[in-house]
Design a protein around this motif. Structure first.
Motif: not given
Length: 356
Positions: A5, A9-10, A32, A35-36, A40-44
């Motif tokens: 990643r 992303h972090y 989704l 996030a795209e 970013r991440n989907v969880s974020t």
């Protein structure tokens, strides 16, 4: 190889990105897709939308952190003590404030206040008379623009073998402390070197003269004035010569020989307003960057001649053109030393650009 990643992303979502998540989600897009779009991440994205759904806000929650060891009042007192006592150490400031934090914490508070430990600039002391003479000299020439280009600046300077200051550092690994390339030769007793003399003009410069022994008034006349100075001044139409007030320059025999030359009055303790001091600094930097440092006086003579001849005339012209910037800085500093003494050409260009 697993997918790695990106660093983005972090990272935490910014306030703007949190608002975008809420707006795009309310527009009917999936997590989704959001996030795209944001990278970013989907969880974020999911956590941000979940927080908005439950709490009605997407602001970042406060994080727990280690409590500060000092209060804002103590921080201000630390900075005030450092400014009032410039040479005080972190331990002395800590004892004066009476705080229980460590010296490292005191140092961090000073760094946060942009108070870094630096080597003091070496300068000559100025008495009230020196300040008065300097002010009168600057006020009489504050209107100079084109007149400064007719001045021939001359001066002597001594150069020694080896490193002359703390600008030279050595990068080495552990165990390479005594490698020949990591050593700096140091002479015992008086450091061998030589004295040189040079003069600069807006459009030219004189030859560099090596002074073989202690400079006296008779040697100054026979070695410099008669064969070099008079010839150089005769080649310049309307030129005005400048020299400082050392004993050989103010001697009766010297003044008698220079009667036919127009001289610029020069007060004592005025090196920071002389552009030729920058020329010596340029030569000093070139010697320190030379791939083969001089180990003998004849080799040092060759390096000095090469450095003197390699200085671009455009740099010398720029030193003349920034003379009014020195005067402006002098008046701003209330009769003290100006900030552009022995600095690089790049700093002078920066100062010159600020005044236009």
């Amino acid at each position: 190889m697993p997918f790695r990643r990106r660093r983005r992303h972090y990272q935490q979502l910014t306030e703007f990105e949190r608002g975008r998540v809420v707006g795009i989600r309310e527009g009917g897009f999936s997590l989704l897709d959001i996030a795209e779009r944001l990278g970013r991440n989907v969880s974020t994205v999911h956590d941000c939308w979940k927080q908005w759904s439950k709490e009605g806000t997407a602001a970042r929650r406060p994080r727990s952190a280690r409590p500060r060891g000092t209060t804002e009042r103590e921080d201000c007192r630390v900075r005030r003590l450092a400014v009032a006592h410039r040479t005080a150490s972190a331990a002395e400031i800590r004892a004066a404030v009476g705080t229980t934090v460590t010296e490292r914490t005191v140092t961090n508070r000073l760094l946060q206040g942009q108070l870094r430990a630096r080597r003091p600039v070496a300068c000559i002391p100025l008495t009230p008379n020196h300040c008065r003479f300097r002010r009168e000299w600057c006020q009489a020439r504050a209107h100079w623009r084109i007149e400064r280009r007719s001045v021939v600046l001359s001066d002597e300077s001594r150069f020694c073998l080896g490193a002359r200051d703390g600008r030279v550092v050595v990068r080495r690994r552990s165990g390479e402390r005594l490698q020949p390339t990591c050593l700096r030769p140091r002479h015992t007793g008086p450091t061998p070197g030589l004295m040189i003399w040079g003069a600069i003009f807006y459009d030219s410069r004189s030859t560099l003269v090596v002074i073989p022994r202690t400079l006296t008034s008779n040697l100054y006349v026979s070695l410099l004035i008669q064969p070099v100075v008079l010839t150089f001044m005769n080649s310049i139409q309307g030129g005005v010569s400048q020299q400082d007030n050392t004993r050989p320059h103010t001697a009766v025999v010297t003044q008698h020989v220079l009667q036919s030359v127009d001289m610029l009055p020069w007060t004592a303790r005025l090196p920071d307003l002389s552009p030729i001091e920058h020329v010596w600094d340029i030569i000093e930097r070139q010697l320190q960057c030379h791939p083969q440092p001089a180990l003998t006086v004849p080799k040092l003579t060759d390096h000095l001649q090469q450095a003197w001849n390699s200085i671009p005339q455009t740099d010398i012209r720029h030193l003349y053109d920034t003379m009014h910037a020195r005067l402006h800085a002098y008046f701003q500093n209330s009769d003290g030393y100006i900030g552009c003494y022995c600095t690089s050409i790049s700093h002078l260009k920066w100062l010159f650009s600020r005044l236009h």
